[in-house]
Design an enzyme around this catalytic site. Structure first.
Site, short mmCIF file in Angstrom:
data_model
loop_
_atom_site.label_atom_id
_atom_site.label_comp_id
_atom_site.label_asym_id
_atom_site.label_seq_id
_atom_site.Cartn_x
_atom_site.Cartn_y
_atom_site.Cartn_z
N SER A 90 33.21 32.25 46.50
CA SER A 90 33.77 33.30 45.67
C SER A 90 35.09 32.85 45.07
O SER A 90 35.97 32.36 45.78
CB SER A 90 33.98 34.57 46.51
OG SER A 90 34.50 35.60 45.71
N GLY A 91 35.23 32.97 43.75
CA GLY A 91 36.45 32.56 43.07
C GLY A 91 36.40 31.15 42.52
O GLY A 91 37.37 30.68 41.93
N THR A 98 30.46 32.61 37.90
CA THR A 98 30.09 33.59 36.88
C THR A 98 30.52 33.12 35.49
O THR A 98 29.75 33.23 34.52
CB THR A 98 30.73 34.96 37.20
OG1 THR A 98 30.26 35.40 38.48
CG2 THR A 98 30.38 35.99 36.15
N ASN A 140 38.50 36.69 44.81
CA ASN A 140 38.11 36.67 43.40
C ASN A 140 38.15 38.08 42.84
O ASN A 140 37.65 39.01 43.47
CB ASN A 140 36.68 36.09 43.30
CG ASN A 140 36.19 35.95 41.87
OD1 ASN A 140 36.93 36.20 40.92
ND2 ASN A 140 34.95 35.54 41.73
N SER A 193 34.05 39.02 41.52
CA SER A 193 33.09 38.28 42.34
C SER A 193 31.69 38.85 42.22
O SER A 193 31.48 40.05 42.40
CB SER A 193 33.53 38.32 43.81
OG SER A 193 32.58 37.71 44.65
N SER A 194 30.72 38.00 41.91
CA SER A 194 29.31 38.42 41.89
C SER A 194 28.86 38.66 43.32
O SER A 194 28.96 37.76 44.15
CB SER A 194 28.42 37.35 41.24
OG SER A 194 28.77 37.15 39.90
N GLY A 196 27.50 30.84 47.32
CA GLY A 196 27.63 29.58 48.03
C GLY A 196 27.51 29.77 49.54
O GLY A 196 27.43 30.89 50.05
N GLU A 245 28.45 30.31 53.24
CA GLU A 245 29.52 31.16 53.75
C GLU A 245 29.75 30.96 55.25
O GLU A 245 28.79 30.87 56.02
CB GLU A 245 29.22 32.65 53.50
CG GLU A 245 29.38 33.05 52.04
CD GLU A 245 29.35 34.56 51.84
OE1 GLU A 245 29.60 34.99 50.69
OE2 GLU A 245 29.10 35.30 52.81
#
Length: 645
Positions: free
Chosen positions: A117-118, A122, A172, A175-176, A397, A399
């Site tokens: 995330s970040g 996206t 983020n 974040s998606s 990704g 985690e």
């Protein structure tokens, strides 16, 4: 295992001077390939705003946390029709390569974009879609009805997907919280003729609980700025609503929720969602906000708190269901016994709150699925039954959180299977290289994560199939430490599985001892400890039948679409999150194997969102988690040092 955890063997790395002042764009050109040389090269390039670097079939994309002038129309013109590798590495080059290969070989193409995330997944996805849309428009005319090309419609659908599927997290601001595979369909003349979006594993728990400093999905804040807010029966202040005020964060820097709401509505219109449908969608979002504000008394759990009875009326009005029936349903549980007999019991206060949240998660999840289907109805219009496509996979990704639970197990299973595809592609390229150079080599020494995938997915005792079988045991299903004991018995001798507990060497991320409800899996990116909590309920993911039936009889057409009459067949009742997820994942992997795939690994350069700052340890960790170092192991297993002659 011994009480002292073993360290990975340390290697003396040869110092290799960088061959130019700008580093190398393709790290295959490095004389010696190892962690230090890779990190040094990408850092050097990043300092000069060269954020893209190739490593074999991988494009490494470093998030600069600032906008760079490398994405405009002029840059698109530079990359279009240029051979791969003739210009600086760029996400446009990957998109162009996919397009050229589609034209030349008529084989389907795929781009896998992943990262934490970040990291910029996206934005990278949107940039590649924009590139493919622009070059397609040069060969096609606009849509006579709207003046928009198909490619432009696809790009315009992004704000809608982000409003309902993205949220601010600690890592983020946008974040998606779901995986997305966007398949662009092409005509024989190589123009975009349509698109199909597949969504994977929406994070439903965010609807009802948000961590401190994070937000719920963007739409819950956007809707409270709507000009017609009176029709939604909400306060307009996210600080007063339970589902939006529990984290202490209701605003995002540089994000205007009023402007974003207008963009979301415009995006809905761009994909031909009618005004009536827009009003219905937003009304359902508002009903969820209202449901979150419901309170139940502790003195009489069968009663709703009197102060929130008006809120229930608002929610039921928006959902088109009877107030009395919904109130009764939220404070009771109805069990259906074999033979059709029903037993009704009263909920405790905690059970009523849990059921309230279950309704919210169910409605939002089904609404999100409906939005994806509705977008596809407009965009997936290619008349061909099996059109050529370029697919872009924007996926969560690997985690490793402070506490890894149900969601992390599925996310990491996804990444493990994608890593297998990745390894096979790298292996094939290495094989071609050695064959061309006429070098003898040992295929058996290459890293293989297939045993780990079998541990997770192989029937009947892989962890996910085992979890499904437990769900079929009804009230007798094991949970927590009891379920872990069954996992331990089945996989104790598996080299990729470790038994945890206070007497073992394994520690959680906060350095406390592991407990009986923990187990460990050795993933390709490292060992991960999982804590089993509510795995059975989360995997069943079923709304109680008496609540479902009330929603199915709604007077609102959209709610009727979300909750069709219950299916009585056994197959439907056995469908779990695991069933659906593995089905989607196997289909996705099959498609990637049948396509020509390339990979983009997005890297978050630091945790402070600061430009020109590289946290080397964090970058190295992400290179490991994204599989770049696993690709390096494939090279190491053969002949990693290469010199032209």
């Amino acid at each position: 295992p011994s009480r002292k955890q073993k360290e990975a063997p340390r290697r003396l790395l040869q110092r290799v001077p960088v061959t130019s002042n700008t580093g190398v764009g393709n790290m295959d050109d490095l004389a010696a390939l190892h962690e230090a040389s890779i990190l040094s090269n990408i850092e050097l390039r990043f300092r000069m705003d060269r954020i893209y670097t190739n490593s074999g079939p991988i494009l490494i994309a470093m998030n600069p946390f600032k906008w760079l002038p490398i994405y405009g129309e002029e840059v698109i013109k530079q990359y279009h029709n240029r051979p791969y590798g003739s210009l600086e590495p760029h996400c446009f080059m990957e998109a162009e390569d996919a397009y050229q290969n589609l034209v030349k070989t008529r084989l389907n193409q795929a781009v896998v974009i992943c990262g934490e995330s970040g990291a910029g997944k996206t934005e990278t996805t949107k940039l590649m879609l924009q590139y493919l849309s622009v070059i397609s428009k040069r060969y096609e005319g606009g849509d006579a009805a709207s003046g928009m090309s198909m490619g432009e419609k696809i790009v315009e659908s992004n704000p809608l997907m982000e409003a309902f599927g993205n949220a601010k997290t600690l890592r983020n601001n946008n974040s998606s919280r779901f995986g997305k595979f966007t398949s662009l369909h092409y005509t024989q003349k190589h123009t975009i003729s349509g698109c199909h979006i597949t969504n994977l594993l929406l994070e439903k728990s965010r609807v009802v609980t948000t961590a401190e400093g994070e937000r719920n999905y963007h739409i819950f804040y956007q809707i409270q700025t709507a000009k017609n807010i009176a029709s939604f029966k909400i306060s307009g202040d996210p600080n007063t609503e339970t589902y939006t005020n529990q984290s202490g964060c209701t605003e995002v820097v540089d994000m205007d929720d009023a402007e974003e709401y207008d963009l979301t509505v415009a995006s809905m219109k761009a994909v031909d969602i009618s005004d009536a449908e827009i009003q219905a969608v937003m009304s359902i979002v508002a009903s969820i906000i209202n449901i979150g504000n419901l309170r139940f008394t502790s003195s009489d759990p069968t009663q709703l708190d009197g102060s929130t009875s008006g809120i229930l009326a608002n929610a039921c009005s928006l959902l088109g269901v009877p107030v009395a029936a919904m109130q009764q349903a939220l404070v009771t549980r109805v069990r259906e016994l074999p033979g059709g007999e029903k037993v009704t019991t009263n909920n405790s206060q905690a059970e009523s709150i849990s059921l309230r949240d279950a309704v919210s998660k169910s409605v939002y999840s089904k609404l999100f699925d409906w939005i994806v289907v509705r977008i596809n109805k407009t965009l997936d219009v290619d008349p061909a039954s099996n059109p050529q496509f370029i697919g872009i996979l924007d996926i969560f990704g690997f985690e490793d959180m402070k506490v890894n639970g149900f969601e992390q197990l599925f996310i990491n299973t996804t990444n493990e299977m994608l890593q297998k595809v990745f390894n096979d592609i790298i292996f094939k390229k290495e094989e071609e290289e050695y064959t061309r150079e006429q070098i003898e080599w040992d295929k058996t020494v290459f890293p293989d994560n297939d045993p780990c995938i079998k541990l997770l997915t192989k029937k009947p005792i892989g962890l996910l199939p085992y979890l499904d079988s437990e769900c079929q045991r009804g009230m007798a299903a094991s949970e927590g430490a009891d379920l872990v004991r069954k996992f331990n018995k089945s996989h104790n001798n598996d080299q990729f599985y470790e038994v945890c507990g206070p007497s073992t060497v394994w520690r959680r991320k906060d350095n406390t001892r592991t407990q009986a409800e923990d187990f460990l899996i050795h993933h390709y990116a490292g060992p991960i400890i999982y804590t089993v909590s509510e795995f059975i309920d989360k995997n069943r993911d079923a709304l109680f039948s008496h609540v479902y039936d009330i929603l199915a009889e709604s007077s609102v057409p959209l709610i009727q679409d979300l909750y069709p009459p219950r299916e009585d067949d056994v197959a439907a009742s056995k469908m779990t999150v695991g069933n659906r997820f593995l089905g989607q994942l196997n289909q996705l992997v099959k498609m990637l194997r049948e396509s020509e795939s390339r990979f983009v690994r997005c890297i978050k350069t630091n945790n402070t969102y600061a430009p020109a700052v590289v946290d080397k340890m964090s970058v190295l960790r992400q290179l490991v988690c994204s599989g770049v170092m696993a690709a390096l192991e494939v090279r190491r297993a053969g002949f990693p040092s290469r010199m032209p002659y």
